[in-house]
Design a protein around this motif. Sequence first.
Motif, PDB file in Angstrom:
ATOM      1  N   GLY A 174       1.386  -1.002  -0.051  1.00  0.00           N
ATOM      2  CA  GLY A 174       0.044  -0.023  -0.001  1.00  0.00           C
ATOM      3  C   GLY A 174       0.849   1.358   0.385  1.00  0.00           C
ATOM      4  N   PRO A 175       0.040   2.401  -0.302  1.00  0.00           N
ATOM      5  CA  PRO A 175       0.830   3.870  -0.651  1.00  0.00           C
ATOM      6  C   PRO A 175       2.488   3.671   0.939  1.00  0.00           C
ATOM      7  CG  PRO A 175      -1.293   3.919  -1.319  1.00  0.00           C
ATOM      8  CD  PRO A 175      -1.155   2.592  -0.803  1.00  0.00           C
ATOM      9  N   ALA A 176       1.448   3.836   2.038  1.00  0.00           N
ATOM     10  CA  ALA A 176       2.627   4.082   3.095  1.00  0.00           C
ATOM     11  C   ALA A 176       3.231   3.539   3.301  1.00  0.00           C
ATOM     12  CB  ALA A 176       1.315   3.996   4.488  1.00  0.00           C
ATOM     13  N   VAL A 177       3.128   1.629   3.092  1.00  0.00           N
ATOM     14  CA  VAL A 177       4.797   1.237   3.304  1.00  0.00           C
ATOM     15  C   VAL A 177       5.487   1.411   1.634  1.00  0.00           C
ATOM     16  CG1 VAL A 177       5.155  -1.250   2.539  1.00  0.00           C
ATOM     17  CG2 VAL A 177       3.918  -0.457   4.036  1.00  0.00           C
ATOM     18  N   MET A 178       4.972   1.848   0.604  1.00  0.00           N
ATOM     19  CA  MET A 178       5.487   2.237  -0.105  1.00  0.00           C
ATOM     20  C   MET A 178       6.648   3.537  -0.198  1.00  0.00           C
ATOM     21  SD  MET A 178       5.523   0.295  -2.588  1.00  0.00           S
ATOM     22  CE  MET A 178       6.713   1.022  -3.684  1.00  0.00           C
ATOM     23  N   HIS A 179       5.678   4.627   0.517  1.00  0.00           N
ATOM     24  CA  HIS A 179       6.701   5.633   0.825  1.00  0.00           C
ATOM     25  C   HIS A 179       7.586   5.744   1.547  1.00  0.00           C
ATOM     26  CE1 HIS A 179       7.068   9.812   2.929  1.00  0.00           C
ATOM     27  NE2 HIS A 179       6.996  10.286   1.636  1.00  0.00           N
ATOM     28  N   GLY A 180       7.172   4.871   2.295  1.00  0.00           N
ATOM     29  CA  GLY A 180       8.697   4.412   3.720  1.00  0.00           C
ATOM     30  C   GLY A 180       9.687   3.548   3.165  1.00  0.00           C
ATOM     31  N   GLN A 181       9.010   2.778   1.798  1.00  0.00           N
ATOM     32  CA  GLN A 181      10.651   1.943   1.232  1.00  0.00           C
ATOM     33  C   GLN A 181      10.988   2.687   0.451  1.00  0.00           C
ATOM     34  OE1 GLN A 181      11.135  -1.544   1.416  1.00  0.00           O
ATOM     35  NE2 GLN A 181      13.283  -0.342   0.113  1.00  0.00           N
ATOM     36  N   LEU A 182      10.523   4.001  -0.341  1.00  0.00           N
ATOM     37  CA  LEU A 182      10.985   4.650  -1.274  1.00  0.00           C
ATOM     38  C   LEU A 182      11.961   5.615  -0.524  1.00  0.00           C
ATOM     39  CD1 LEU A 182       8.702   4.928  -4.609  1.00  0.00           C
ATOM     40  CD2 LEU A 182      10.375   3.111  -3.833  1.00  0.00           C
ATOM     41  N   ASP A 251      27.563  -4.333 -17.743  1.00  0.00           N
ATOM     42  CA  ASP A 251      27.402  -2.897 -17.992  1.00  0.00           C
ATOM     43  C   ASP A 251      27.242  -2.291 -19.032  1.00  0.00           C
ATOM     44  OD1 ASP A 251      29.739  -3.347 -16.388  1.00  0.00           O
ATOM     45  OD2 ASP A 251      31.315  -4.362 -18.005  1.00  0.00           O
ATOM     46  N   LEU A 252      26.372  -3.325 -20.013  1.00  0.00           N
ATOM     47  CA  LEU A 252      24.956  -2.721 -20.640  1.00  0.00           C
ATOM     48  C   LEU A 252      23.797  -1.909 -19.838  1.00  0.00           C
ATOM     49  CD1 LEU A 252      24.931  -5.685 -23.397  1.00  0.00           C
ATOM     50  CD2 LEU A 252      26.005  -2.557 -23.812  1.00  0.00           C
ATOM     51  N   ALA A 253      23.131  -2.717 -19.146  1.00  0.00           N
ATOM     52  CA  ALA A 253      22.241  -2.076 -17.982  1.00  0.00           C
ATOM     53  C   ALA A 253      22.787  -1.058 -17.107  1.00  0.00           C
ATOM     54  CB  ALA A 253      21.811  -3.596 -17.419  1.00  0.00           C
ATOM     55  N   ARG A 254      23.880  -0.899 -17.252  1.00  0.00           N
ATOM     56  CA  ARG A 254      24.441   0.177 -16.691  1.00  0.00           C
ATOM     57  C   ARG A 254      23.848   1.312 -17.056  1.00  0.00           C
ATOM     58  NH1 ARG A 254      29.500  -1.966 -13.065  1.00  0.00           N
ATOM     59  NH2 ARG A 254      29.150  -2.118 -11.468  1.00  0.00           N
ATOM     60  N   ALA A 255      25.154   1.133 -18.602  1.00  0.00           N
ATOM     61  CA  ALA A 255      24.309   2.149 -19.777  1.00  0.00           C
ATOM     62  C   ALA A 255      22.863   2.966 -19.367  1.00  0.00           C
ATOM     63  CB  ALA A 255      25.701   1.430 -20.675  1.00  0.00           C
ATOM     64  N   ALA A 256      22.245   1.680 -20.140  1.00  0.00           N
ATOM     65  CA  ALA A 256      21.044   1.889 -20.428  1.00  0.00           C
ATOM     66  C   ALA A 256      19.803   2.645 -19.471  1.00  0.00           C
ATOM     67  CB  ALA A 256      19.876   0.463 -20.551  1.00  0.00           C
ATOM     68  N   ALA A 257      21.030   2.798 -18.449  1.00  0.00           N
ATOM     69  CA  ALA A 257      19.726   2.701 -16.844  1.00  0.00           C
ATOM     70  C   ALA A 257      19.918   4.488 -17.337  1.00  0.00           C
ATOM     71  CB  ALA A 257      19.801   2.355 -15.657  1.00  0.00           C
ATOM     72  N   LEU A 258      19.237   5.121 -15.795  1.00  0.00           N
ATOM     73  CA  LEU A 258      19.033   6.324 -16.247  1.00  0.00           C
ATOM     74  C   LEU A 258      20.548   6.801 -15.297  1.00  0.00           C
ATOM     75  CD1 LEU A 258      15.826   7.832 -14.392  1.00  0.00           C
ATOM     76  CD2 LEU A 258      16.859   7.549 -16.858  1.00  0.00           C
ATOM     77  N   SER A 259      20.647   7.762 -14.957  1.00  0.00           N
ATOM     78  CA  SER A 259      22.350   8.368 -14.273  1.00  0.00           C
ATOM     79  C   SER A 259      21.676   8.238 -12.069  1.00  0.00           C
ATOM     80  CB  SER A 259      22.733   9.905 -14.317  1.00  0.00           C
ATOM     81  OG  SER A 259      22.187  11.015 -13.818  1.00  0.00           O
ATOM     82  N   PRO A 260      22.662   8.263 -11.266  1.00  0.00           N
ATOM     83  CA  PRO A 260      22.622   8.260 -10.122  1.00  0.00           C
ATOM     84  C   PRO A 260      21.536   8.959  -9.411  1.00  0.00           C
ATOM     85  CG  PRO A 260      24.341   6.963 -10.232  1.00  0.00           C
ATOM     86  CD  PRO A 260      23.698   7.596 -11.829  1.00  0.00           C
ATOM     87  N   GLU A 261      22.048  10.000 -10.064  1.00  0.00           N
ATOM     88  CA  GLU A 261      21.070  10.896  -9.787  1.00  0.00           C
ATOM     89  C   GLU A 261      19.916  11.731 -10.535  1.00  0.00           C
ATOM     90  OE1 GLU A 261      24.198  11.410 -11.447  1.00  0.00           O
ATOM     91  OE2 GLU A 261      25.818  12.609  -9.521  1.00  0.00           O
ATOM     92  N   ALA A 262      19.617  11.663 -11.641  1.00  0.00           N
ATOM     93  CA  ALA A 262      18.195  11.190 -12.407  1.00  0.00           C
ATOM     94  C   ALA A 262      17.670   9.902 -11.782  1.00  0.00           C
ATOM     95  CB  ALA A 262      18.750  10.817 -13.961  1.00  0.00           C
ATOM     96  N   SER A 263      17.928   9.295 -11.106  1.00  0.00           N
ATOM     97  CA  SER A 263      17.322   7.627 -10.986  1.00  0.00           C
ATOM     98  C   SER A 263      16.093   8.133  -9.360  1.00  0.00           C
ATOM     99  CB  SER A 263      18.317   6.933 -10.578  1.00  0.00           C
ATOM    100  OG  SER A 263      18.707   5.895 -12.231  1.00  0.00           O
ATOM    101  N   LEU A 264      17.613   8.875  -8.533  1.00  0.00           N
ATOM    102  CA  LEU A 264      17.344   9.394  -7.293  1.00  0.00           C
ATOM    103  C   LEU A 264      16.159  10.460  -6.917  1.00  0.00           C
ATOM    104  CD1 LEU A 264      20.630   9.495  -4.859  1.00  0.00           C
ATOM    105  CD2 LEU A 264      18.737   8.040  -5.206  1.00  0.00           C
ATOM    106  N   ALA A 265      16.134  11.207  -8.649  1.00  0.00           N
ATOM    107  CA  ALA A 265      14.930  12.096  -7.981  1.00  0.00           C
ATOM    108  C   ALA A 265      13.699  11.322  -8.595  1.00  0.00           C
ATOM    109  CB  ALA A 265      15.139  13.221 -10.096  1.00  0.00           C
ATOM    110  N   LEU A 266      13.855  10.312 -10.031  1.00  0.00           N
ATOM    111  CA  LEU A 266      12.888   9.786  -9.932  1.00  0.00           C
ATOM    112  C   LEU A 266      12.573   9.090  -9.209  1.00  0.00           C
ATOM    113  CD1 LEU A 266      11.152   9.169 -12.457  1.00  0.00           C
ATOM    114  CD2 LEU A 266      12.294   6.548 -12.635  1.00  0.00           C
ATOM    115  N   ILE A 267      13.110   8.538  -8.360  1.00  0.00           N
ATOM    116  CA  ILE A 267      12.178   7.556  -6.544  1.00  0.00           C
ATOM    117  C   ILE A 267      11.535   8.843  -6.182  1.00  0.00           C
ATOM    118  CG2 ILE A 267      13.715   5.982  -4.475  1.00  0.00           C
ATOM    119  CD1 ILE A 267      15.432   5.335  -6.527  1.00  0.00           C
ATOM    120  N   GLU A 268      12.077   9.953  -5.652  1.00  0.00           N
ATOM    121  CA  GLU A 268      11.728  10.797  -5.406  1.00  0.00           C
ATOM    122  C   GLU A 268       9.950  11.588  -4.874  1.00  0.00           C
ATOM    123  OE1 GLU A 268      13.051  14.930  -2.834  1.00  0.00           O
ATOM    124  OE2 GLU A 268      14.632  13.811  -4.649  1.00  0.00           O
TER     125      GLU A 268
END
Length: 281
Positions: A174-182, A251-268
């Motif tokens: 649920g939403p509360a658990v997901m908010h806490g997890q992220l 290594d290919l997955a690292r390249a295809a993924a968002l940068s760490p900074e952009a990733s944290l912004a998306l998680i936030e």
Amino acid sequence: MPQPKDLDPYTDPRSFYGSELRRLREAGGHSQEQLGEQVFCSGAYIGQLEGATRRPQFDLSKMLDGVLGSGEHLQRLCRLARKSKVAKYFADAADLQQRATAISEYGSMLVPGLLQTEGYARALTRGAHPFAAQSVIEGHVTTRMERAQLLDSPTTPVFWVITHEAMLRVPVGGPAVMHGQLTHLLKAAHARPHVVLQVMPFSAGPHPFLESSVSLMDFTDEPPVVYTEGAYTGQLVEEPALVAQFRSAYDLARAAALSPEASLALIESAAKDYTTHEHHT
């Protein structure tokens, strides 16, 4: 790697297994390399078993008993040495994680175990074992929380995680658990310099790990291994050519993924979405 003679054989079942293997090997006049050749493994691996740094395998123990003429002695000790709090198929990988210098993990739709909150782990475990008693669920959750302490140990490994964007959208608990997890993920990445998070966006399309969970482990004095997991099952991969193939794909997955900074912004952003959703429900 500690030498068997430096170990107290009565510390735990694995140490006793190692000391007995060494005793039987030396009584038979075999070097570690000679014994390894007869049971289709390296002398270094025999040394790791004797030094209690690797969990014994039952099939190998059976071959060792045959070569050393020890009946079912090592097989019986193997059963004791392999007892674990975690699922049998994951036990070897959990043990290896404790010694890894670097863990590179890909999770398709779920938060990796080492980064799960108690609420998320409980909801996830209940979903995987819908008919289990609550005490069994709580046992699994406690074990997972104990394992998470690895990231705070003095010898903590570099922990690189790529998780698919789907993980942000599957409402585990649920939403509360997901908010806490992220929020927990964000704190882990900010507070621990050895934890790196990347998100694989939906827009990246298909890639080799899309349907599985993969963990690459590197060590100081041992060859790297890969652990792959599906529902109720998992497998260690030690064949060098296959491990190299997994590493190339990672290594290919690292390249295809968002940068760490952009990733944290998306998680936030996703965490805020769950807060909004919680207020509306």
